[in-house]
Design a protein around this motif. Structure first.
Motif, PDB file in Angstrom:
ATOM      1  N   MET A 137      -1.139   3.051   7.065  1.00 53.95           N
ATOM      2  CA  MET A 137      -1.292   3.263   5.660  1.00 53.95           C
ATOM      3  C   MET A 137      -0.030   3.930   5.126  1.00 53.95           C
ATOM      4  SD  MET A 137      -4.567   4.510   3.856  1.00 53.95           S
ATOM      5  CE  MET A 137      -4.585   5.399   2.399  1.00 53.95           C
ATOM      6  N   LYS A 138       0.440   3.467   3.956  1.00 56.55           N
ATOM      7  CA  LYS A 138       1.675   3.976   3.386  1.00 56.55           C
ATOM      8  C   LYS A 138       1.377   5.151   2.488  1.00 56.55           C
ATOM      9  CE  LYS A 138       4.179  -0.294   3.595  1.00 56.55           C
ATOM     10  NZ  LYS A 138       5.110  -1.172   2.952  1.00 56.55           N
ATOM     11  N   SER A 139       2.317   6.069   2.398  1.00 52.06           N
ATOM     12  CA  SER A 139       2.165   7.241   1.541  1.00 52.06           C
ATOM     13  C   SER A 139       2.565   6.880   0.119  1.00 52.06           C
ATOM     14  CB  SER A 139       3.011   8.387   2.062  1.00 52.06           C
ATOM     15  OG  SER A 139       4.378   8.061   1.901  1.00 52.06           O
ATOM     16  N   HIS A 140       2.273   7.777  -0.786  1.00 55.26           N
ATOM     17  CA  HIS A 140       2.620   7.568  -2.194  1.00 55.26           C
ATOM     18  C   HIS A 140       4.130   7.443  -2.373  1.00 55.26           C
ATOM     19  CE1 HIS A 140      -1.349   7.995  -3.909  1.00 55.26           C
ATOM     20  NE2 HIS A 140      -1.575   9.094  -3.191  1.00 55.26           N
ATOM     21  N   ALA A 141       4.887   8.183  -1.628  1.00 57.34           N
ATOM     22  CA  ALA A 141       6.357   8.136  -1.738  1.00 57.34           C
ATOM     23  C   ALA A 141       6.859   6.764  -1.317  1.00 57.34           C
ATOM     24  CB  ALA A 141       6.988   9.228  -0.894  1.00 57.34           C
TER      25      ALA A 141
END
Length: 133
Positions: free
Chosen positions: A1-5
């Motif tokens: 899962m990718k972070s907001h950044a």
């Protein structure tokens, strides 16, 4: 899962790589303008005769309502109308009592449609039908 950044970084790269002549907003506006057609009002096709008949019917309804609500509703008018529709009628008239005299019977009248009438006015009596008195 990718972070907001990471998501923001990918979106920033896509924004920089997007060609300026391919603006999505401009394409949508061009599509709207090319498909825009003038909406003409539909003609009801209501012929003049139907219009005249509808007007006449509405005038009849208004006249009937006016007659029903603004007709002559006095007691005298109601009595005359009742006498016109009656088969037999008996009418008596009295004078009102005052300080010196009691109420007195002044006149009596009987009427039967198709037969005749009898009228008593003081000492006089009148009897008749459609042809003779």
């Amino acid at each position: 899962m990718k972070s907001h950044a990471e998501i923001e970084q990918v979106l920033e790269q896509l924004g920089q790589q997007w060609p300026p002549e391919c603006s999505l907003v401009e394409r949508v506006q061009r599509g709207i303008e090319s498909n825009l057609t003038r909406i003409e009002p539909k003609h009801l096709g209501f012929p003049v005769i139907k219009w005249l008949l509808a007007t006449a019917a509405s005038l009849v309804v208004v006249a009937a309502a006016w007659r029903a609500f603004h007709g002559d509703n006095t007691l005298y008018a109601q009595a005359i109308e009742a006498i016109k529709r009656a088969h037999t009628v008996c009418i008596t008239m009295t004078t009102p009592a005052d300080a010196n005299n009691p109420a007195q019977l002044v006149r009596k009248a009987w009427y039967e449609r198709g037969v005749g009438f009898r009228e008593e006015l003081g000492p006089r009596i009148r009897i008749g039908n459609q042809t003779n008195f």
